[in-house]
Motif scaffolding. Structure first.
Motif, PDB file in Angstrom:
ATOM      1  N   ILE A 323     -14.082 -13.388  24.390  1.00  0.00           N
ATOM      2  CA  ILE A 323     -14.836 -12.423  23.583  1.00  0.00           C
ATOM      3  C   ILE A 323     -14.398 -11.027  24.010  1.00  0.00           C
ATOM      4  CG2 ILE A 323     -17.131 -11.616  22.939  1.00  0.00           C
ATOM      5  CD1 ILE A 323     -18.173 -14.359  23.888  1.00  0.00           C
ATOM      6  N   ASP A 324     -13.798 -10.304  23.089  1.00  0.00           N
ATOM      7  CA  ASP A 324     -13.219  -9.015  23.453  1.00  0.00           C
ATOM      8  C   ASP A 324     -14.277  -8.038  23.955  1.00  0.00           C
ATOM      9  OD1 ASP A 324     -10.909  -7.382  23.681  1.00  0.00           O
ATOM     10  OD2 ASP A 324     -11.626  -6.231  21.972  1.00  0.00           O
ATOM     11  N   TRP A 325     -15.454  -8.088  23.354  1.00  0.00           N
ATOM     12  CA  TRP A 325     -16.511  -7.165  23.784  1.00  0.00           C
ATOM     13  C   TRP A 325     -16.880  -7.402  25.251  1.00  0.00           C
ATOM     14  CZ3 TRP A 325     -20.901  -5.798  19.853  1.00  0.00           C
ATOM     15  CH2 TRP A 325     -20.317  -5.158  18.758  1.00  0.00           C
ATOM     16  N   MET A 326     -16.780  -8.641  25.685  1.00  0.00           N
ATOM     17  CA  MET A 326     -17.059  -8.926  27.091  1.00  0.00           C
ATOM     18  C   MET A 326     -15.934  -8.387  27.965  1.00  0.00           C
ATOM     19  SD  MET A 326     -19.015 -10.064  29.390  1.00  0.00           S
ATOM     20  CE  MET A 326     -20.194 -11.361  29.064  1.00  0.00           C
ATOM     21  N   SER A 327     -14.719  -8.561  27.509  1.00  0.00           N
ATOM     22  CA  SER A 327     -13.589  -8.046  28.283  1.00  0.00           C
ATOM     23  C   SER A 327     -13.718  -6.543  28.496  1.00  0.00           C
ATOM     24  CB  SER A 327     -12.276  -8.344  27.562  1.00  0.00           C
ATOM     25  OG  SER A 327     -12.128  -9.725  27.358  1.00  0.00           O
ATOM     26  N   ARG A 352     -23.120   6.858  24.335  1.00  0.00           N
ATOM     27  CA  ARG A 352     -21.928   6.034  24.171  1.00  0.00           C
ATOM     28  C   ARG A 352     -21.551   5.489  25.543  1.00  0.00           C
ATOM     29  NH1 ARG A 352     -17.109   8.361  20.660  1.00  0.00           N
ATOM     30  NH2 ARG A 352     -18.780   8.270  19.133  1.00  0.00           N
ATOM     31  N   ARG A 353     -21.427   4.210  25.647  1.00  0.00           N
ATOM     32  CA  ARG A 353     -21.158   3.592  26.939  1.00  0.00           C
ATOM     33  C   ARG A 353     -19.653   3.557  27.216  1.00  0.00           C
ATOM     34  NH1 ARG A 353     -25.742   4.949  28.778  1.00  0.00           N
ATOM     35  NH2 ARG A 353     -27.511   3.906  27.835  1.00  0.00           N
ATOM     36  N   PRO A 354     -19.300   3.566  28.506  1.00  0.00           N
ATOM     37  CA  PRO A 354     -17.862   3.668  28.823  1.00  0.00           C
ATOM     38  C   PRO A 354     -17.025   2.556  28.228  1.00  0.00           C
ATOM     39  CG  PRO A 354     -19.204   3.259  30.803  1.00  0.00           C
ATOM     40  CD  PRO A 354     -20.139   3.593  29.696  1.00  0.00           C
ATOM     41  N   TRP A 355     -17.594   1.354  28.134  1.00  0.00           N
ATOM     42  CA  TRP A 355     -16.777   0.253  27.615  1.00  0.00           C
ATOM     43  C   TRP A 355     -16.503   0.402  26.116  1.00  0.00           C
ATOM     44  CZ3 TRP A 355     -21.612  -0.628  29.893  1.00  0.00           C
ATOM     45  CH2 TRP A 355     -22.662  -0.819  29.000  1.00  0.00           C
ATOM     46  N   GLU A 356     -17.298   1.223  25.455  1.00  0.00           N
ATOM     47  CA  GLU A 356     -17.067   1.403  24.022  1.00  0.00           C
ATOM     48  C   GLU A 356     -15.811   2.231  23.763  1.00  0.00           C
ATOM     49  OE1 GLU A 356     -21.410   1.133  22.038  1.00  0.00           O
ATOM     50  OE2 GLU A 356     -20.908   3.040  22.940  1.00  0.00           O
ATOM     51  N   LEU A 357     -15.318   2.892  24.790  1.00  0.00           N
ATOM     52  CA  LEU A 357     -14.140   3.731  24.619  1.00  0.00           C
ATOM     53  C   LEU A 357     -12.857   2.982  24.959  1.00  0.00           C
ATOM     54  CD1 LEU A 357     -15.631   6.833  26.464  1.00  0.00           C
ATOM     55  CD2 LEU A 357     -15.594   6.416  24.004  1.00  0.00           C
ATOM     56  N   ARG A 358     -13.006   1.737  25.337  1.00  0.00           N
ATOM     57  CA  ARG A 358     -11.842   1.006  25.803  1.00  0.00           C
ATOM     58  C   ARG A 358     -10.981   0.532  24.644  1.00  0.00           C
ATOM     59  NH1 ARG A 358     -12.565  -0.282  31.050  1.00  0.00           N
ATOM     60  NH2 ARG A 358     -10.324  -0.054  30.999  1.00  0.00           N
ATOM     61  N   ARG A 359      -9.692   0.720  24.799  1.00  0.00           N
ATOM     62  CA  ARG A 359      -8.723   0.236  23.806  1.00  0.00           C
ATOM     63  C   ARG A 359      -7.550  -0.378  24.565  1.00  0.00           C
ATOM     64  NH1 ARG A 359     -12.528   0.902  21.455  1.00  0.00           N
ATOM     65  NH2 ARG A 359     -13.035   2.222  19.688  1.00  0.00           N
ATOM     66  N   LEU A 360      -6.996  -1.406  24.009  1.00  0.00           N
ATOM     67  CA  LEU A 360      -5.837  -2.011  24.647  1.00  0.00           C
ATOM     68  C   LEU A 360      -4.628  -1.098  24.481  1.00  0.00           C
ATOM     69  CD1 LEU A 360      -6.256  -5.724  23.547  1.00  0.00           C
ATOM     70  CD2 LEU A 360      -6.454  -4.828  25.864  1.00  0.00           C
ATOM     71  N   PHE A 371      -7.569  -2.973  32.194  1.00  0.00           N
ATOM     72  CA  PHE A 371      -7.428  -2.404  33.534  1.00  0.00           C
ATOM     73  C   PHE A 371      -6.731  -1.054  33.420  1.00  0.00           C
ATOM     74  CE2 PHE A 371      -5.338  -2.133  37.751  1.00  0.00           C
ATOM     75  CZ  PHE A 371      -6.446  -2.297  38.559  1.00  0.00           C
ATOM     76  N   ASP A 372      -7.398  -0.015  33.837  1.00  0.00           N
ATOM     77  CA  ASP A 372      -6.772   1.310  33.836  1.00  0.00           C
ATOM     78  C   ASP A 372      -7.478   2.186  34.862  1.00  0.00           C
ATOM     79  OD1 ASP A 372      -9.156   2.213  32.777  1.00  0.00           O
ATOM     80  OD2 ASP A 372      -8.355   2.765  30.838  1.00  0.00           O
ATOM     81  N   ALA A 373      -6.990   3.387  35.020  1.00  0.00           N
ATOM     82  CA  ALA A 373      -7.617   4.326  35.955  1.00  0.00           C
ATOM     83  C   ALA A 373      -8.502   5.320  35.219  1.00  0.00           C
ATOM     84  CB  ALA A 373      -6.538   5.074  36.726  1.00  0.00           C
ATOM     85  N   GLU A 374      -8.164   5.576  33.980  1.00  0.00           N
ATOM     86  CA  GLU A 374      -8.859   6.613  33.229  1.00  0.00           C
ATOM     87  C   GLU A 374     -10.356   6.344  33.109  1.00  0.00           C
ATOM     88  OE1 GLU A 374      -7.373   6.849  29.290  1.00  0.00           O
ATOM     89  OE2 GLU A 374      -8.840   8.375  28.651  1.00  0.00           O
ATOM     90  N   HIS A 375     -10.734   5.095  32.905  1.00  0.00           N
ATOM     91  CA  HIS A 375     -12.145   4.769  32.695  1.00  0.00           C
ATOM     92  C   HIS A 375     -12.809   4.223  33.952  1.00  0.00           C
ATOM     93  CE1 HIS A 375     -10.325   4.589  28.634  1.00  0.00           C
ATOM     94  NE2 HIS A 375     -11.437   5.214  28.301  1.00  0.00           N
TER      95      HIS A 375
END
Lengths: 585, 442
Positions: A323-327, A352-360, A371-375
């Motif tokens: 489930i991508d939202w979990m990832s 807005r939660r930090p995981w909502e800004l995540r993009r592959l 996995f990144d450093a920015e977030h």
């Protein structure tokens, strides 16, 4: 009679006030004794019989940590205090849990790259005997016996994240080992399917968890889930079986009842608390007790002791779920996080939660997931479900772990990453950069609330006796030495007076011409007491200040020393207070 | 430890790690004992009465591989796509009920699915259902459904904004003054056909046969009088259909046009959902037959406020039901809480011949599988073709809660909602509704 209860209440009140009054002097100076700080916890004393094996259930532990334990602990009214196994230098002594490596001894990048591995790697040119297989579940794999006669656990990558899980298992084991934890020897191996042969009496675990005779079909099933390299070979992480008898996982709370050496509540062990930052660094969200192991080490006859290991780092470095939202949430939120649910519900989604800004990232696709450093916010990082030791990590525990991480060099990190044997050089370079940036985030956060200065040493030079300390923020490159200044104050604790402020100067790493690595303070003149009196107790505070730093300077590092009657000095204690108040003499 | 096994050696002393002895007791340490003692009974219950036994059971269960055995027991077919989950519903004002849902995917053939549900709310309250879905060549689904429910706790508050022949609006009555209960048994079954039109749109048709029987009219439930008692008191006239059981055939056509992107893609869109249902009495054909035509639908516009699933939806709903010859049984009339958005009222509170309502709902994610939802609606049921429509007869409904993010998930709902008096009255709170549970299972 009406007066009796009043009288009883009055007595109770008086008792409480007396108790409080009795604690009023608890803020006075607590002196360190004139003794060597403890460098080794004698918790490897042989005993018999061996402890019983402990079974940890995935559902039982998950339900406990997510639901039942938080409720019960809330009513226990037991806020976290400081860790227990901390010596006079604010360090963790070596023990069956932890061994000081970084900073305590020379550790080269080659050492980091080798980690716990002391034996030659598996030879894929010789047959490997499969003695067990787990073709079902989330982590299919084999147990093999190599041509070296040793047993290994072979684990594979998922098809959606090629090379990640195997690399992560190896890199994680190297970095945990370098940081001082006990970790297994994990290596990436490439092999041909023909290398695997069915061992005598080999079994496989069927879908319901039962052992059945191993067949070629089981091997084919596992391999079909593994994917192959362009040359047709398979890639796996081979984890060498640990020597000794497995006793099951260790818990992140309580102690093992049948281990007489185990006397510190595990959630009060500094290394287990501080390991939160290791987990955060690598996004080891699966840092639950099932990924640990206690091993019974026999010393003589039936006597032995228990050694404690971290295992299985395959979830680190960006594992993705179906489930991508979990990832996207991994590392930001527990799997079921009542805190976030309540906060999101009552704020009506306005935040807005930090995981909502995540993009592959398009350049790597799903390989390293999110996995990144920015977030990455190390203080806000969360494992998949609450970890009792992580929950009790104090500022000082975090700073201790950060001081350890500060001593890893970029070359050390690169050496660990290279062991992951990633086929794409760009992935390797990116991973080294990302780990470095995440590490810097940890250092700047956890070495900004308490002083980073550590590893004190006394030396004599032309100016007199100096107290020198490392500055991990300079060592790690997180701060520029040119912008760093140090100030010192000193007190004669016996006479209750402040002494002339000692002079502080940069300390060079390896003598003239080498880069600065910390600070040295010329210890002040202290009037010697009359003959026969005890040595004089002296306290020295050293504060590090970074100019143009938007963050306020952290409180000082506080050194406790004795001025001996022969004119020498003895360092007996080092503290990292959370406040800048002068010592209560 | 089992008898006969050697005792573990005694623990060593905790080392004096920093050489300074035990930490001195501080005022904080002492003061902590106050709350600690005060909540110690709660600690004892949660730690020793709840946590330890439950975790022990769960762990022992896993050690003995109970979960695998349960899963093994429930697995069917080569795909092993069966799932079982418990359901429970707590809808204050009705009997709580709990049960089980079984679902099998790919049963017999790929994309064929079967679902079974059973629930009970105690004596006289039973629900059973079955649903079988089969894919059609070229897209679409053919469904076969069966349902049975018997329960004594249905509520009835009267019909429409006014009681026919009675100049006093029934909404002038307090809840306690109007609420009555009735027991019924409903058995229904039929076929449905749905064809997708794009990503989220579809056209569907269904045919059902339904038999509804009202049980002993004197029977009481839940401390409320029966309909018969209320009627005898003159609170309202006998509702149509209550005197007899009825057997009807029902044919429904529905269209759902939905331009919203499928989750998890963010974004809003327009939905248009017209529908029409023909009900035909299978026993009687004369003026006293129970036949009707229901028609209407909803139009909604949704906008994603932030591009992250903060969805604001404005919806208008109108529905009509007209008798074809005789009357429409009161249990087939339009219900503002079930067919419309006035969720602050319990089913049976507002039923009538037509419905007009406008609602504004805001929905946002609170967890992977849960959305928060807050909504406000204004509307009411009325007589034939909005007979007695008057702005003063409108009511408002406010709801706040959580529900499953996707209709494909277990349909969990947690909702607190309020319903108001008519706007023309004192505009007080007339209804409080609290629902928690898995609201449906099929």
């Amino acid at each position: 009679m009406a007066s009796e209860p009043i009288s009883a209440r009055a007595r109770l009140l008086a008792l409480a006030l007396a108790a409080l009054a009795g604690t009023g002097c608890a803020h006075g100076l607590r002196r360190f004794p004139l003794a060597e700080p403890m460098t080794e916890d004698p918790d490897r004393q042989p005993f018999a019989p061996a402890p019983e094996s402990y079974f940890s259930g995935f559902y039982g532990d998950g339900a406990d940590q997510i639901l039942f334990r938080p409720i019960a602990r809330f009513f226990a009214v037991d806020p976290a205090g400081e860790a227990v196994n901390v010596n006079a230098l604010d360090e963790v002594p070596d023990s069956s849990w932890y061994e000081n490596r970084l900073g305590a001894r020379e550790l080269s990048p080659d050492d980091v790259g080798r980690g716990a591995c002391t034996e030659p790697p598996l030879d894929p040119g010789q047959p490997w005997s499969v003695v067990g297989a787990k073709p079902n579940g989330a982590n299919p794999g084999f147990i093999i016996e190599g041509n070296d006669g040793k047993r290994y656990l072979l684990k594979f990558d998922s098809l959606t994240q090629p090379q990640r899980a195997t690399a992560a298992d190896v890199i994680g084991s190297r970095l945990y080992w370098a940081a001082g934890f006990n970790a297994p020897c994990n290596r990436v191996v490439y092999f041909d399917a023909r290398t695997l042969v069915i061992g005598e009496g080999a079994t496989a675990e069927d879908a319901s968890g039962r052992e059945v005779p191993l067949t070629q079909r089981h091997i084919d099933t596992v391999l079909s889930l593994a994917g192959t390299e362009p040359d047709g070979r398979y890639r796996a992480a081979a984890s060498l079986y640990l020597p000794g008898k497995p006793l099951g996982p260790f818990r992140y709370e309580d102690t093992r009842r049948d281990d007489p050496n185990d006397v510190v509540e595990h959630d009060d062990r500094r290394e287990l608390r501080g390991a939160k930052l290791m987990a955060a660094w690598l996004n080891h969200f699966d840092a639950r007790e099932q990924n640990t192991l206690d091993i019974w080490i026999t010393t003589e006859g039936d006597r032995g002791y228990v050694r404690h290991y971290y295992l299985d780092f395959g979830d680190t470095l960006g594992s993705m779920w179906g489930i991508d939202w979990m990832s996207q949430r991994l590392g930001h939120s527990h799997y079921l996080d009542f805190n976030w649910i309540a906060r999101d519900f009552f704020t009506f989604g306005t935040q807005r939660r930090p995981w909502e800004l995540r993009r592959l990232p398009p350049e790597r696709g799903t390989v390293f997931g999110y996995f990144d450093a920015e977030h990455f916010d190390p203080a806000a990082w969360k494992p998949g479900y609450p970890n009792p030791a992580f929950l009790r990590m104090s500022e000082r525990d975090g700073a201790w772990m950060a001081r350890k991480l500060a001593r890893l060099t970029r070359d050390d990190i690169a050496a660990a990453v290279r062991e992951g044997r990633l086929s794409e050089p760009s992935w390797e370079a990116w991973l080294i950069d990302t780990l470095e940036q995440r590490r810097l985030r940890i250092l700047t956060r956890y070495l900004s609330r308490v002083s980073p200065l550590d590893r004190p040493a006394l030396a004599a030079d032309a100016e007199g006796t100096t107290l020198c300390l490392d500055d991990p923020l300079i060592l790690s490159g997180a701060r520029l030495h040119a912008l760093r200044t140090y100030h010192a104050r000193a007190w004669d604790a016996d006479r209750g007076v402040e002494l002339t402020p000692p002079r502080a100067r940069h300390r060079l790493a390896r003598g003239a011409g080498s880069p600065p690595a910390g600070v040295c303070v010329v210890l002040p003149e202290v009037p010697a007491g009359p003959a026969g009196e005890r040595p004089t107790y002296v306290i020295v505070d050293i504060t590090a200040v970074t100019h143009d730093d938007p963050e306020p300077s952290p409180p000082p590092t506080r050194a406790h020393l004795y001025r001996l009657r022969d004119g020498g000095w003895r360092l007996v204690g080092l503290q990292h207070p959370e406040g800048a108040d002068a010592p209560h003499l | 430890m089992a008898a006969g096994e050697p005792e573990p050696p005694p623990k060593r002393e905790v080392p004096d790690y920093d050489g300074r002895g035990e930490d001195p007791t501080t005022a904080r340490d002492v003061l902590l004992w106050v709350p600690r003692v005060l909540v110690s009974p709660l600690y004892a219950v949660t730690e020793y009465g709840l946590r330890r036994p439950i975790v022990y059971l769960l762990t022992e269960g896993e050690r003995r591989q109970w979960p695998q055995k349960v899963v093994e027991f429930l697995r069917f077919g080569p795909g092993q796509n069966a799932i079982i989950y418990p359901t429970f519903v707590l809808d204050f004002g009705f009997r709580p009920n709990g049960g089980l849902v079984f679902k099998w995917k790919d049963i017999g053939a790929r994309k064929h699915s079967l679902a079974l549900r059973f629930a009970t709310g105690g004596r006289d309250w039973f629900l059973a259902g079955a649903s079988h879905a089969m894919p059609l060549r070229g897209g679409g689904t053919l469904g076969l459904d069966f349902g049975f429910v018997t329960r004594p706790d249905n509520t009835f508050y009267g019909l429409g904004p006014t009681v026919p022949g009675d100049p006093e609006p029934r909404y002038g009555l307090s809840i306690d003054g109007a609420r009555s209960r009735y027991a019924s048994t409903r058995v229904e079954g039929g076929l449905s056909l749905a064809r997708p039109l794009g990503v989220r749109s579809q056209v569907s048709a269904s045919s059902q046969i339904r038999w509804v029987n009202f049980l002993d009219a004197r029977k009481q439930c839940c401390g409320d009088p029966s309909i018969a008692t209320r009627v005898a008191e003159g609170t309202y006239p006998l509702p149509p259909g209550y005197a007899d059981d009825y057997l009807v055939f029902q044919q429904t056509f529905a269209l759902d046009l939905d331009t919203r992107p499928p989750r998890p893609q963010p974004g809003g869109g327009i939905t248009v959902s017209p529908r029409a249902t023909l009900g035909v009495d299978l026993r009687n054909t004369g003026d006293d037959s129970y036949s009707w035509l229901e028609y209407g639908g909803a139009v909604a516009a949704s906008v994603d406020l932030a591009g992250h699933y903060r969805i604001l939806t404005l919806q208008a709903t109108t529905l009509f039901i007209d008798p074809l010859g005789g009357q429409v049984p009161f249990t087939e009339l339009i219900d503002a809480a079930v067919d419309g958005p006035l969720s602050g009222f319990t089913p049976g509170h507002l039923i009538g011949r037509s419905l007009a309502a406008v609602s504004l709902e805001y929905r946002w994610p609170v967890w992977l599988f849960l959305d928060g939802t807050v909504n406000v609606a204004v509307g009411n049921v009325f007589g034939e073709h909005f007979d007695h429509f008057d702005a003063r007869n409108l009511r408002m409904s406010f709801g706040l809660g959580m529900r499953a993010a996707s209709s494909g998930d277990i349909p969990f709902t947690l909702m607190l909602a309020l319903g108001t008096d008519r706007l023309g009255d004192q505009f007080g709170i007339d209804s409080v509704r609290f629902v928690v549970g898995t609201t449906s299972g099929l």
